[in-house]
Motif scaffolding. Structure first.
Motif, PDB file in Angstrom:
ATOM      1  N   GLU A   1      46.090  50.658-174.276  1.00 42.29           N
ATOM      2  CA  GLU A   1      45.533  49.379-174.696  1.00 42.29           C
ATOM      3  C   GLU A   1      44.547  49.635-175.832  1.00 42.29           C
ATOM      4  O   GLU A   1      43.613  50.404-175.701  1.00 42.29           O
ATOM      5  CB  GLU A   1      44.831  48.663-173.541  1.00 42.29           C
ATOM      6  CG  GLU A   1      44.302  47.309-173.979  1.00 42.29           C
ATOM      7  CD  GLU A   1      43.690  46.505-172.854  1.00 42.29           C
ATOM      8  OE1 GLU A   1      44.260  45.462-172.524  1.00 42.29           O
ATOM      9  OE2 GLU A   1      42.650  46.943-172.317  1.00 42.29           O
ATOM     10  N   VAL A   2      44.812  48.996-176.933  1.00 42.69           N
ATOM     11  CA  VAL A   2      43.940  49.060-178.096  1.00 42.69           C
ATOM     12  C   VAL A   2      43.123  47.779-178.086  1.00 42.69           C
ATOM     13  O   VAL A   2      43.682  46.688-178.059  1.00 42.69           O
ATOM     14  CB  VAL A   2      44.754  49.168-179.401  1.00 42.69           C
ATOM     15  CG1 VAL A   2      43.836  49.159-180.614  1.00 42.69           C
ATOM     16  CG2 VAL A   2      45.632  50.418-179.387  1.00 42.69           C
ATOM     17  N   THR A   3      41.808  47.937-178.092  1.00 44.13           N
ATOM     18  CA  THR A   3      40.952  46.748-178.108  1.00 44.13           C
ATOM     19  C   THR A   3      40.132  46.721-179.391  1.00 44.13           C
ATOM     20  O   THR A   3      39.802  47.760-179.965  1.00 44.13           O
ATOM     21  CB  THR A   3      40.003  46.718-176.891  1.00 44.13           C
ATOM     22  OG1 THR A   3      39.193  47.900-176.905  1.00 44.13           O
ATOM     23  CG2 THR A   3      40.775  46.636-175.590  1.00 44.13           C
TER      24      THR A   3
ATOM     25  N   VAL B   1      46.566  40.720-189.483  1.00 46.04           N
ATOM     26  CA  VAL B   1      45.703  39.649-188.973  1.00 46.04           C
ATOM     27  C   VAL B   1      46.546  38.535-188.335  1.00 46.04           C
ATOM     28  O   VAL B   1      46.212  38.040-187.260  1.00 46.04           O
ATOM     29  CB  VAL B   1      44.790  39.092-190.092  1.00 46.04           C
ATOM     30  CG1 VAL B   1      44.058  37.840-189.639  1.00 46.04           C
ATOM     31  CG2 VAL B   1      43.790  40.162-190.528  1.00 46.04           C
ATOM     32  N   GLU B   2      47.637  38.170-188.988  1.00 42.13           N
ATOM     33  CA  GLU B   2      48.489  37.098-188.459  1.00 42.13           C
ATOM     34  C   GLU B   2      49.220  37.493-187.175  1.00 42.13           C
ATOM     35  O   GLU B   2      49.623  36.636-186.398  1.00 42.13           O
ATOM     36  CB  GLU B   2      49.515  36.674-189.521  1.00 42.13           C
ATOM     37  CG  GLU B   2      48.886  35.942-190.693  1.00 42.13           C
ATOM     38  CD  GLU B   2      49.853  35.751-191.863  1.00 42.13           C
ATOM     39  OE1 GLU B   2      51.068  36.023-191.712  1.00 42.13           O
ATOM     40  OE2 GLU B   2      49.366  35.343-192.936  1.00 42.13           O
ATOM     41  N   HIS B   3      49.374  38.797-186.952  1.00 43.30           N
ATOM     42  CA  HIS B   3      50.095  39.311-185.778  1.00 43.30           C
ATOM     43  C   HIS B   3      49.220  40.296-185.005  1.00 43.30           C
ATOM     44  O   HIS B   3      49.715  41.282-184.467  1.00 43.30           O
ATOM     45  CB  HIS B   3      51.395  39.994-186.219  1.00 43.30           C
ATOM     46  CG  HIS B   3      52.315  39.098-186.973  1.00 43.30           C
ATOM     47  ND1 HIS B   3      52.256  38.955-188.343  1.00 43.30           N
ATOM     48  CD2 HIS B   3      53.305  38.280-186.552  1.00 43.30           C
ATOM     49  CE1 HIS B   3      53.179  38.099-188.728  1.00 43.30           C
ATOM     50  NE2 HIS B   3      53.825  37.660-187.669  1.00 43.30           N
ATOM     51  N   ILE B   4      47.937  40.025-184.954  1.00 43.70           N
ATOM     52  CA  ILE B   4      46.984  40.981-184.386  1.00 43.70           C
ATOM     53  C   ILE B   4      47.360  41.411-182.970  1.00 43.70           C
ATOM     54  O   ILE B   4      47.137  42.564-182.588  1.00 43.70           O
ATOM     55  CB  ILE B   4      45.523  40.442-184.448  1.00 43.70           C
ATOM     56  CG1 ILE B   4      44.516  41.555-184.107  1.00 43.70           C
ATOM     57  CG2 ILE B   4      45.335  39.226-183.562  1.00 43.70           C
ATOM     58  CD1 ILE B   4      44.503  42.715-185.064  1.00 43.70           C
TER      59      ILE B   4
ATOM     60  N   ALA C   1      46.408  45.084-181.539  1.00 41.98           N
ATOM     61  CA  ALA C   1      45.230  45.261-180.697  1.00 41.98           C
ATOM     62  C   ALA C   1      44.939  43.973-179.931  1.00 41.98           C
ATOM     63  O   ALA C   1      45.271  42.880-180.388  1.00 41.98           O
ATOM     64  CB  ALA C   1      44.013  45.644-181.533  1.00 41.98           C
ATOM     65  N   LYS C   2      44.320  44.148-178.807  1.00 42.88           N
ATOM     66  CA  LYS C   2      43.828  43.011-178.035  1.00 42.88           C
ATOM     67  C   LYS C   2      42.413  42.720-178.520  1.00 42.88           C
ATOM     68  O   LYS C   2      41.550  43.601-178.483  1.00 42.88           O
ATOM     69  CB  LYS C   2      43.809  43.355-176.537  1.00 42.88           C
ATOM     70  CG  LYS C   2      43.250  42.276-175.661  1.00 42.88           C
ATOM     71  CD  LYS C   2      43.195  42.743-174.223  1.00 42.88           C
ATOM     72  CE  LYS C   2      42.510  41.672-173.383  1.00 42.88           C
ATOM     73  NZ  LYS C   2      42.346  42.149-172.004  1.00 42.88           N
ATOM     74  N   THR C   3      42.200  41.517-179.006  1.00 46.10           N
ATOM     75  CA  THR C   3      40.855  41.182-179.454  1.00 46.10           C
ATOM     76  C   THR C   3      40.026  40.771-178.250  1.00 46.10           C
ATOM     77  O   THR C   3      40.499  40.088-177.343  1.00 46.10           O
ATOM     78  CB  THR C   3      40.866  40.065-180.513  1.00 46.10           C
ATOM     79  OG1 THR C   3      41.551  38.931-179.994  1.00 46.10           O
ATOM     80  CG2 THR C   3      41.524  40.530-181.798  1.00 46.10           C
ATOM     81  N   ILE C   4      38.787  41.257-178.257  1.00 40.88           N
ATOM     82  CA  ILE C   4      37.873  40.957-177.156  1.00 40.88           C
ATOM     83  C   ILE C   4      36.643  40.267-177.699  1.00 40.88           C
ATOM     84  O   ILE C   4      36.284  40.429-178.855  1.00 40.88           O
ATOM     85  CB  ILE C   4      37.494  42.254-176.381  1.00 40.88           C
ATOM     86  CG1 ILE C   4      36.919  43.316-177.318  1.00 40.88           C
ATOM     87  CG2 ILE C   4      38.693  42.787-175.611  1.00 40.88           C
ATOM     88  CD1 ILE C   4      36.425  44.573-176.639  1.00 40.88           C
ATOM     89  N   LYS C   5      36.013  39.488-176.839  1.00 42.79           N
ATOM     90  CA  LYS C   5      34.856  38.673-177.252  1.00 42.79           C
ATOM     91  C   LYS C   5      33.649  39.518-177.652  1.00 42.79           C
ATOM     92  O   LYS C   5      32.987  39.236-178.613  1.00 42.79           O
ATOM     93  CB  LYS C   5      34.456  37.684-176.146  1.00 42.79           C
ATOM     94  CG  LYS C   5      35.494  36.632-175.905  1.00 42.79           C
ATOM     95  CD  LYS C   5      35.528  35.630-177.039  1.00 42.79           C
ATOM     96  CE  LYS C   5      36.612  34.582-176.791  1.00 42.79           C
ATOM     97  NZ  LYS C   5      36.976  33.855-177.956  1.00 42.79           N
ATOM     98  N   ASP C   6      33.347  40.530-176.878  1.00 38.73           N
ATOM     99  CA  ASP C   6      32.199  41.369-177.278  1.00 38.73           C
ATOM    100  C   ASP C   6      32.558  42.830-177.143  1.00 38.73           C
ATOM    101  O   ASP C   6      33.514  43.222-176.528  1.00 38.73           O
ATOM    102  CB  ASP C   6      30.919  41.062-176.501  1.00 38.73           C
ATOM    103  CG  ASP C   6      31.135  40.528-175.105  1.00 38.73           C
ATOM    104  OD1 ASP C   6      31.975  41.041-174.371  1.00 38.73           O
ATOM    105  OD2 ASP C   6      30.444  39.568-174.770  1.00 38.73           O
ATOM    106  N   GLU C   7      31.740  43.615-177.791  1.00 38.64           N
ATOM    107  CA  GLU C   7      31.936  45.062-177.838  1.00 38.64           C
ATOM    108  C   GLU C   7      31.477  45.607-176.530  1.00 38.64           C
ATOM    109  O   GLU C   7      31.680  46.462-175.912  1.00 38.64           O
ATOM    110  CB  GLU C   7      31.125  45.625-178.997  1.00 38.64           C
ATOM    111  CG  GLU C   7      31.739  46.852-179.591  1.00 38.64           C
ATOM    112  CD  GLU C   7      31.125  47.168-180.930  1.00 38.64           C
ATOM    113  OE1 GLU C   7      30.215  47.978-180.970  1.00 38.64           O
ATOM    114  OE2 GLU C   7      31.553  46.555-181.924  1.00 38.64           O
TER     115      GLU C   7
END
Length: 170
Positions: A3-5, A157-160, A164-170
């Motif tokens: 998992e890439v975050t 960016v259009e297919h992020i 990677a899975k974008t997360i709300k905070d680090e």
């Protein structure tokens, strides 16, 4: 699959900073997920899109620094030319870049073994004179680098979710 975050804020900031930075932020997140270095063991933990982005980053750095001869001499020929890099670029809509990679693949098949040989710095510099067949491809890459980097960054960016899975905070 690893998992890439990626923190959402980092992605947003990178977009504001430019296309190179967008690619760098996503590439850094991928490398972080696999322990900082790509190798035979952890390559299988990444998907084709992640691998293609890493391959573009390597291709970009090597060709902008010393052309396709340097890329091949530094051992990246098999990674770029013997993997589905070209095929995935086409699915991303990067047809012109895929055509360039295809041309260089043919040259790699013809000259790769000679270029990959260990040599002194002086012998390495002579490789550029010995293999002028790559000159036009080097020029084509440099001439189109900004456009291709922009197109790849926009695709990412259009297919992020493919990278990677974008997360709300680090």
């Amino acid at each position: 699959m690893k998992e890439v975050t990626l923190p959402e804020i980092k992605l947003k900031q990178s977009v504001e900073q430019g296309f190179d930075e967008t690619i760098n932020v996503v590439v850094d997140a991928i490398y972080k997920a696999v322990g900082g270095e790509l190798n035979g063991e952890n390559m299988s933990a990444l998907n084709a899109n992640q691998m293609t982005l890493l391959a573009y980053k390597i291709l970009h750095e090597e060709v902008m620094d010393g052309g396709f001869v340097q890329l091949i001499h530094n051992g990246y020929g098999p990674f770029i030319f013997k993997n589905p890099f070209e095929k995935v670029l086409k699915t991303w809509g990067m047809v012109d870049l895929a055509k360039l990679v295809s041309k260089c693949h043919k040259l790699f098949n013809k000259y790769g073994r000679e270029i990959e040989k260990d040599c002194t710095d002086e012998e390495f510099m002579a490789l550029f004179e010995q293999f002028p067949a790559f000159d036009d491809e080097d020029d084509e890459f440099v001439e189109n680098e900004e456009k291709w980097t922009e197109e790849i960054a926009k695709y990412v960016v259009e297919h992020i979710e493919q990278f990677a899975k974008t997360i709300k905070d680090e």
